[in-house]
Write an enzyme that holds these catalytic residues in place. Sequence first.
Site, mmCIF file in Angstrom:
data_model
loop_
_atom_site.group_PDB
_atom_site.id
_atom_site.type_symbol
_atom_site.label_atom_id
_atom_site.label_comp_id
_atom_site.label_asym_id
_atom_site.label_seq_id
_atom_site.Cartn_x
_atom_site.Cartn_y
_atom_site.Cartn_z
ATOM 1 N N SER A 1 -32.013 -51.027 85.109
ATOM 2 C CA SER A 1 -33.097 -51.900 85.557
ATOM 3 C C SER A 1 -33.703 -52.602 84.353
ATOM 4 C CB SER A 1 -34.178 -51.068 86.249
ATOM 5 O OG SER A 1 -35.388 -51.802 86.392
ATOM 6 N N TYR B 1 -40.067 -43.984 84.252
ATOM 7 C CA TYR B 1 -39.003 -44.763 84.882
ATOM 8 C C TYR B 1 -38.209 -45.524 83.827
ATOM 9 C CZ TYR B 1 -36.675 -48.228 87.839
ATOM 10 O OH TYR B 1 -35.734 -49.034 88.455
#
Length: 313
Positions: free
Chosen positions: A162, A188
Amino acid sequence: MDNHARFTTPYGFESTSTEIVDGVDLTGKRAVITGGASGIGAETARALAAAGAEVTLAVRNADAGRQVAERITAQTGNTGVAAAALELTDRRSVTEFVGRWQGPLHILVNNAGIMALPELHRTAEGWELQFATNHLGHFDLALGLHRALAEAGGARVVAVSSNGHRTSPIVFDDIHFERRAYEPWLAYGQSKTANVLFAVEAAKRWAGDGITANALMPGGIRTNLQRHQLENITPEIQEIFDNYPWKTMEQGAATSVLLAASPLVEGVTGRYFEDCNEAELTTDPGPETGVRPHALDVGDAARLWDVSIALLR
């Protein structure tokens, strides 16, 4: 980090998974896709099945996975689509999945993931849950399937990362937030950096087995991944969501499908893609595009591999 020329394709932001596999024949190829019961995982599975691949959806909910497998068969006419139970944070589950696998594996798409859990969660081992799910479970799975990948000859490993990787390198001194305050986006980001570093190191370690490994940013797609952000949404976050350049599911899966199936990327390895092209390296903290140097750091990639091996012992 080597200084190779940036790799580009004729595809871009709006390209779809269907366009990518147009004319591609995956008959005789076998693929495993984690998180294949929903979102871009399911669409990646559909595209590979449409091209003739035998596809296994490795999913937490086997019943939901079977329903998706049946839907894909109905859509594509490919009867070689099945679901198998896999819980990435349960090492026994990973071992059992690997133990059931027989024969070569041509494509492994590490697609499953969780994002920005608002509160700190740990596994039974004490590992921070996003790092455990997004990185360690997939690392364990890939190691377990390494022999099958090597047997395939020319196998491809695809790590779905990501642009969130830009928020954090691997904080080796405190990966699991035991001494620093937990912050959802840092956790994350660290896990997504780990996905890229895994591809960088796997590309090097497994080159002799004919295995390529690449990572990617799929783009923004409205899926269950954002559920934690939407539960207590503020007007500011709502405005960001409303104005974000969202992709359709087919567009979101396109880069995964490119790396998994396209002959254009034959032999390409150890790189990070976005919008169906290799991302540009940037140190600018602002843009949401590009790949940050810490995600391609060869020293960190080797260190993370060793740390991950040690954790899984």
